[in-house]
Write an enzyme that holds these catalytic residues in place. Structure first.
Site, PDB file in Angstrom:
ATOM      1  CE1 TYR A   1       1.040  -6.143   0.772  1.00 15.39           C
ATOM      2  CE2 TYR A   1       1.291  -8.327   1.716  1.00 15.39           C
ATOM      3  CZ  TYR A   1       0.480  -7.264   1.351  1.00 15.39           C
ATOM      4  OH  TYR A   1      -0.868  -7.333   1.549  1.00 15.39           O
TER       5      TYR A   1
ATOM      6  CB  SER B   1      -1.241  -9.143   4.687  1.00 16.06           C
ATOM      7  OG  SER B   1      -1.085 -10.348   3.939  1.00 16.06           O
TER       8      SER B   1
HETATM    9  P1  NAD Z   1      -5.723  -2.846  -4.455  1.00 17.66           P
HETATM   10  O1  NAD Z   1      -4.410  -2.847  -5.158  1.00 17.66           O
HETATM   11  O2  NAD Z   1      -6.923  -3.412  -5.151  1.00 17.66           O
HETATM   12  O3  NAD Z   1      -6.068  -1.371  -3.974  1.00 17.66           O
HETATM   13  C1  NAD Z   1      -5.129  -0.607  -3.292  1.00 17.66           C
HETATM   14  C2  NAD Z   1      -5.499   0.853  -3.367  1.00 17.66           C
HETATM   15  O4  NAD Z   1      -4.476   1.591  -2.694  1.00 17.66           O
HETATM   16  C3  NAD Z   1      -5.556   1.371  -4.803  1.00 17.66           C
HETATM   17  O5  NAD Z   1      -6.729   2.121  -5.011  1.00 17.66           O
HETATM   18  C4  NAD Z   1      -4.299   2.240  -4.912  1.00 17.66           C
HETATM   19  O6  NAD Z   1      -4.438   3.338  -5.791  1.00 17.66           O
HETATM   20  C5  NAD Z   1      -4.133   2.705  -3.461  1.00 17.66           C
HETATM   21  N1  NAD Z   1      -2.765   3.141  -3.186  1.00 17.66           N
HETATM   22  C6  NAD Z   1      -1.603   2.532  -3.558  1.00 17.66           C
HETATM   23  N2  NAD Z   1      -0.549   3.274  -3.183  1.00 17.66           N
HETATM   24  C7  NAD Z   1      -1.053   4.361  -2.558  1.00 17.66           C
HETATM   25  C8  NAD Z   1      -0.466   5.508  -1.966  1.00 17.66           C
HETATM   26  N3  NAD Z   1       0.874   5.689  -1.966  1.00 17.66           N
HETATM   27  N4  NAD Z   1      -1.259   6.429  -1.415  1.00 17.66           N
HETATM   28  C9  NAD Z   1      -2.604   6.275  -1.443  1.00 17.66           C
HETATM   29  N5  NAD Z   1      -3.224   5.240  -1.997  1.00 17.66           N
HETATM   30  C10 NAD Z   1      -2.450   4.283  -2.556  1.00 17.66           C
HETATM   31  O7  NAD Z   1      -5.448  -3.573  -3.060  1.00 17.66           O
HETATM   32  P2  NAD Z   1      -6.343  -4.513  -2.128  1.00 17.66           P
HETATM   33  O8  NAD Z   1      -6.052  -5.905  -2.520  1.00 17.66           O
HETATM   34  O9  NAD Z   1      -7.731  -4.014  -2.048  1.00 17.66           O
HETATM   35  O10 NAD Z   1      -5.595  -4.265  -0.739  1.00 17.66           O
HETATM   36  C11 NAD Z   1      -6.070  -3.379   0.239  1.00 17.66           C
HETATM   37  C12 NAD Z   1      -5.344  -3.650   1.551  1.00 17.66           C
HETATM   38  O11 NAD Z   1      -5.552  -4.996   1.931  1.00 17.66           O
HETATM   39  C13 NAD Z   1      -3.826  -3.476   1.468  1.00 17.66           C
HETATM   40  O12 NAD Z   1      -3.357  -2.972   2.702  1.00 17.66           O
HETATM   41  C14 NAD Z   1      -3.331  -4.896   1.272  1.00 17.66           C
HETATM   42  O13 NAD Z   1      -2.012  -5.044   1.697  1.00 17.66           O
HETATM   43  C15 NAD Z   1      -4.304  -5.628   2.134  1.00 17.66           C
HETATM   44  N6  NAD Z   1      -4.443  -7.050   1.838  1.00 17.66           N
HETATM   45  C16 NAD Z   1      -4.892  -7.466   0.612  1.00 17.66           C
HETATM   46  C17 NAD Z   1      -5.015  -8.830   0.367  1.00 17.66           C
HETATM   47  C18 NAD Z   1      -5.516  -9.350  -0.941  1.00 17.66           C
HETATM   48  O14 NAD Z   1      -5.353 -10.564  -1.191  1.00 17.66           O
HETATM   49  N7  NAD Z   1      -6.176  -8.541  -1.773  1.00 17.66           N
HETATM   50  C19 NAD Z   1      -4.670  -9.751   1.357  1.00 17.66           C
HETATM   51  C20 NAD Z   1      -4.206  -9.278   2.576  1.00 17.66           C
HETATM   52  C21 NAD Z   1      -4.098  -7.930   2.799  1.00 17.66           C
HETATM   53  C1  4PL Z   2      -2.450 -15.427   1.357  1.00 15.76           C
HETATM   54  O1  4PL Z   2      -1.789  -9.906   1.289  1.00 15.76           O
HETATM   55  O2  4PL Z   2      -2.606 -12.696   2.214  1.00 15.76           O
HETATM   56  C2  4PL Z   2      -1.527 -13.516  -1.642  1.00 15.76           C
HETATM   57  C3  4PL Z   2      -1.313 -10.969  -1.911  1.00 15.76           C
HETATM   58  N1  4PL Z   2      -1.819 -14.526  -0.792  1.00 15.76           N
HETATM   59  O3  4PL Z   2      -1.423  -9.961  -0.905  1.00 15.76           O
HETATM   60  C4  4PL Z   2      -1.738 -10.541   0.259  1.00 15.76           C
HETATM   61  C5  4PL Z   2      -2.154 -14.275   0.471  1.00 15.76           C
HETATM   62  C6  4PL Z   2      -1.564 -12.225  -1.197  1.00 15.76           C
HETATM   63  C7  4PL Z   2      -2.228 -12.973   0.970  1.00 15.76           C
HETATM   64  C8  4PL Z   2      -1.881 -11.936   0.084  1.00 15.76           C
END
Ligand code: NAD
Ligand code: 4PL
Length: 250
Positions: free
Chosen positions: A156, A143
């Site tokens: 996080y 992230s």
């Molecule tokens: P999301 O919450 O939409 O989906 C996450 C998924 O992970 C869900 O289906 C959930 O059931 C599953 N999950 C949670 N805990 C779990 C566990 N213990 N075992 C197996 N599965 C589990 O999340 P997202 O926003 O799509 O994020 C996906 C990845 O991208 C994550 O690693 C998140 O940290 C990263 N990320 C997201 C963002 C954002 O802004 N959405 C930004 C940077 C990084």
């Molecule tokens: C810029 O990883 O990368 C909010 C929430 N804002 O999870 C993230 C920023 C979120 C991010 C993320």
């Protein structure tokens, strides 16, 4: 998007947290390019739905990535069904919105268990299989908060910083087995999880910081993941790429 290239024909790819959001988009892209995708998620019904969308070479496995027994069981099932693991995308994570005053040891531990221990457990088991085969691609979803220090995400960000360092260390450990390990740092992305949380209020602020305007979507993260997961990325390992519209310009 219907991809014509088939970079993952005959390959098995595990995508964790693929029942929704960024993971679901990654799973569907790898499947559209020929992979047998293992849709691994703690949400069994959601995982089954995405596995169906991926096509009949793909399947769902309910698994909590932070639970050693469940991770072990997942790997036996995958080996029984496909006999190989070529690609591991460590995408599963809890994405909390937790003001610093509410960050107690219970919260800290749960975030570490899923977001950091989960990456270790999945990687330990998958990379042992990849080492025997002499091929592997591991992509860790990190992230850009590790650079920005985004508010309300202290535990996080600590866990994701751990994954960032682990990506480099593991690249060293696995290089001689022809396994690459790289990271992707998405910026704020309109995933199912984010759109159901207070993070969705931050799009305006984040857009102001971006070099390229717009709101990040799961589809925007996918191409970089697919590239690093492909054979042709063989000369890239230990790297982390920001995919955030230029928000942090790292
Ligand atoms: P999301 O919450 O939409 O989906 C996450 C998924 O992970 C869900 O289906 C959930 O059931 C599953 N999950 C949670 N805990 C779990 C566990 N213990 N075992 C197996 N599965 C589990 O999340 P997202 O926003 O799509 O994020 C996906 C990845 O991208 C994550 O690693 C998140 O940290 C990263 N990320 C997201 C963002 C954002 O802004 N959405 C930004 C940077 C990084
Ligand atoms: C810029 O990883 O990368 C909010 C929430 N804002 O999870 C993230 C920023 C979120 C991010 C993320």
């Amino acid at each position: 998007m219907s991809a014509t290239i088939q970079r993952f024909e005959g390959r098995t790819a595990i995508v964790t947290g693929a029942a929704q959001g960024i993971g679901a988009a990654i799973a569907q892209r790898l499947a559209s390019e020929g992979a047998n995708v293992v849709v691994a998620d703690i949400n069994k019904r959601g995982a089954e739905k995405i596995a169906k969308a991926c096509g009949k070479a793909s399947f769902a496995i309910a698994c909590d990535v932070g639970d050693p027994d469940e991770v072990k069981a997942l790997h036996s099932k995958v080996m029984k069904r496909t006999g190989r693991i070529d690609v591991l995308v460590n995408n599963a994570a809890i994405v909390p919105f937790q003001p610093w005053d509410k960050v107690d040891f219970k919260h800290w531990r749960e975030i570490m268990r899923v977001n950091l221990d989960g990456v270790f457990l999945m990687t330990r088991a998958s990379s042992d299989i990849m080492r025997k085969a002499g091929y592997g691609r591991i992509v860790n979803i990190i992230s850009n908060t590790i650079f920005a220090g985004t508010p309300n995400m202290a535990a996080y960000i600590a866990a994701k910083g751990g994954v960032f360092g682990f990506t480099r260390a593991l690249a060293t450990e696995l290089g001689s087995s022809n396994i690459t390990v790289n990271g992707i740092c998405p910026g704020l992305t309109a995933s199912d999880g984010v759109m159901a949380s207070p993070h969705k209020e931050a799009f305006g602020f984040v857009e102001m910081l971006q070099a390229i305007k717009g709101h990040g979507k799961p589809e925007d993260i996918v191409p970089a993941v697919a590239f690093l997961a492909s054979e042709e990325a063989h000369w890239i390992t230990g790297s982390t790429v920001n995919v955030d519209g230029g928000m942090v310009r790292w």
